[in-house]
Design a protein around this motif. Sequence first.
Motif, mmCIF file in Angstrom:
data_model
loop_
_atom_site.group_PDB
_atom_site.id
_atom_site.type_symbol
_atom_site.label_atom_id
_atom_site.label_comp_id
_atom_site.label_asym_id
_atom_site.label_seq_id
_atom_site.Cartn_x
_atom_site.Cartn_y
_atom_site.Cartn_z
ATOM 1 N N SER A 51 1.131 -0.966 0.059
ATOM 2 C CA SER A 51 0.205 0.055 0.027
ATOM 3 C C SER A 51 0.902 0.673 0.232
ATOM 4 O O SER A 51 0.845 2.532 -0.002
ATOM 5 N N HIS A 54 2.052 1.954 -3.368
ATOM 6 C CA HIS A 54 1.117 2.840 -4.238
ATOM 7 C C HIS A 54 1.033 3.771 -4.426
ATOM 8 O O HIS A 54 1.207 4.868 -5.150
ATOM 9 N N HIS A 55 0.994 4.566 -2.688
ATOM 10 C CA HIS A 55 0.560 5.448 -2.618
ATOM 11 C C HIS A 55 2.073 6.965 -2.967
ATOM 12 O O HIS A 55 1.611 7.953 -3.449
ATOM 13 N N ARG A 57 4.181 5.441 -4.725
ATOM 14 C CA ARG A 57 4.068 6.382 -6.518
ATOM 15 C C ARG A 57 3.431 7.587 -7.046
ATOM 16 O O ARG A 57 3.582 8.046 -8.315
ATOM 17 N N LYS A 58 1.970 7.598 -6.602
ATOM 18 C CA LYS A 58 1.220 8.685 -7.154
ATOM 19 C C LYS A 58 1.408 9.380 -6.722
ATOM 20 O O LYS A 58 1.736 10.229 -7.388
ATOM 21 N N THR A 314 -4.894 0.106 0.628
ATOM 22 C CA THR A 314 -5.242 -0.408 -0.489
ATOM 23 C C THR A 314 -5.437 -1.843 -0.625
ATOM 24 O O THR A 314 -5.560 -3.055 0.256
ATOM 25 N N LYS A 316 -4.606 -4.338 -2.795
ATOM 26 C CA LYS A 316 -4.132 -5.110 -3.325
ATOM 27 C C LYS A 316 -2.865 -5.445 -1.846
ATOM 28 O O LYS A 316 -2.859 -6.888 -1.305
#
Length: 624
Positions: A51, A54-55, A57-58, A314, A316
């Motif tokens: 998670s 992911h954030h 990368r965003k 997330t 995932k």
Amino acid sequence: AQPGAVEPVAAPMRNLTWGQLNFLHTTDTHGWLGGHFQEPQYSADWGDYVSFAHHMRKQADDKGSDLLLIDTGDRVEGNGLFDASSPKGLYQYDIYAQQDVDIICTGNHELYQHYSIEREHNTTLPNFKENYVASNLDYVDPETGKQSPMAQRFRRFKTKNQGLDIIAFGFLFDFTGNANNSAVQRVEDTVKEKWFLDVLKEKPDVFVVIGHVGLRMEEFEVIFKAMRQANWHTPITFFGGHAHVRDARKFDSMSVALASGRYMETIGWMSVDGLKKTGDVETQASPTFTRTYIDNNVLGMYHHTGLDESTFHTDKGRKVTEMIDSARKELELDRKFGCAPRDYWMSRARFNEDGNIYKLLMDEVFPDIIVNEDRRNQSRLAIMNTGGIRFDIFKGAFTRDTTYIVSPFVSEFRYIPDVPYKIASRIIGILNSGSRIWVNPLLQSDIFHVDDDAPPRSNKLMSAPEQQAHPELIKEAADYFMKKLAASSGRRGRRGRLAALEEPEYMAEPQRDGQMPLTSQPDLIAGYTTKDDFGDDGDDTVHEPLEFYYQANAFQSEINFPAYHKDKPENVDVVFIDFIQPWIIPALKFSGGDYSDKDVRKYMEGTFTSKFAEWVGENWQGDC
Ligand SMILES: Nc1ccn([C@@H]2O[C@H](COP(=O)(O)O)[C@@H](O)[C@H]2O)c(=O)n1
């Protein structure tokens, strides 16, 4: 975090600095994908990291910068999630692969066993495809004997947002303990190879050298020098591991290295700014670097992403957390074998004081478990290396998981029967000393007939990796042990010198060099307070400093010795954990015993790990 893990605790935080190019780095995770169940500052799991990435990368996309994930090996051995299944790693490889790692390489632990090399080749490699880099590692096909690169030697790619041209290498230190379905090329030879020299002629925006190599080890030095000789102007970022410590090193104004600890305690962060972009021929790169050691704590992850419990996780990430939980249940990792009556420390307690894990083993465990029924009445010296123990034991439940956390290795006990005590009694001092035989290749090849070209087999390799990362301590302590050995050799006039010999201060006092107090704020959680080439502000979380005491390379129990302590047996069985056989034989020779590998026999059934687990079951019954 996993169900059953302690609740995370909030602490004062430092922010991350972003640059054009940013990295998250894991290393030496050793199967701890479930995080730390008993330590609130490291209790996030691999799902939380999925998670988090992911954030992050965003955020990178929103800023127009780039983020790369790196892993520098030793993903296996060291936790029930990997070691408790049959075959080992049954669940681990799938769980690990849920993270999108951009550049990945191999550690020595992937190579100890024939089996784990096969898994690396047949599973991790296809899972990560072109992201896997093996600059000095080959795979040897067991069927055909054909030797070929484990993966591509380097990787060239462009970053998503900045379009930076990256060339990445993936090295392993000069490891020699690998199984024969792999071949490690010495780094000093690799950097002379044509393919490597050709790549250095290229002009990428950044070189990224990842390696299962300690930052202060010779191998990174060799790579750095070779790269700078060929290419003066390209920034280089190094990512290392193996030493199990948080560290950052500045090689020159355009080259910085980061090491990110061990056991999923730390997620390393590096940012680089001031890079020139591909095609920009006018300007010269003048990079600036930052580094941060992020505690594997979900509260810190909320802090760095600006999210909270309701927005962070997330789908995932949650799925990965569930995968780990279900694997742990299948493997019965929470099954309780006993209750540890107190904490037992590897380095937070002096070598010989109560609460030191090696003292527990020497005084209580070894006399019970080191038994060969046919030789029960024979006096014996039982010797093991301190590096064979991998983690502290915390007061409370000692589970199936704890067993592998403390000792994941499949090492067994071997012995040489009936060695004169006068010779056998000198072994432990020699293993722990700074004797020239352990650092001088000529002495090793002359006296012990080991390969002339092999580097000297240092005795510090018996100790824990965290300690091997402190060469200044090792030298001082080894000198002390050597003098102690000489002074106790019984010759006239030496006795007085033994009494006068003073222990180096840090053997009695905790070593604070890398563990400086950062603050006098009350109620901080104990943890890393790292001092590196950048200063002492690298940890994202402000901690209370930990204590770190020097430990010997090896420890020994005298078992079934005459009751009156001044009486010594004529002969003893020398029993030792198989990992240290390469040091036991030279130490015996050095003591005047002409023994070789041919004299060594199996001592008993079972591994240290299985025997210790049985001992806990029998001796630590109680409530917890
Ligand atoms: N069978 C083994 C294997 C390793 N060790 C100890 O581990 C050290 C290496 O650990 P890394 O995680 O840094 O690769 C090694 O130096 C030994 O101390 C062991 O005891 N038994």
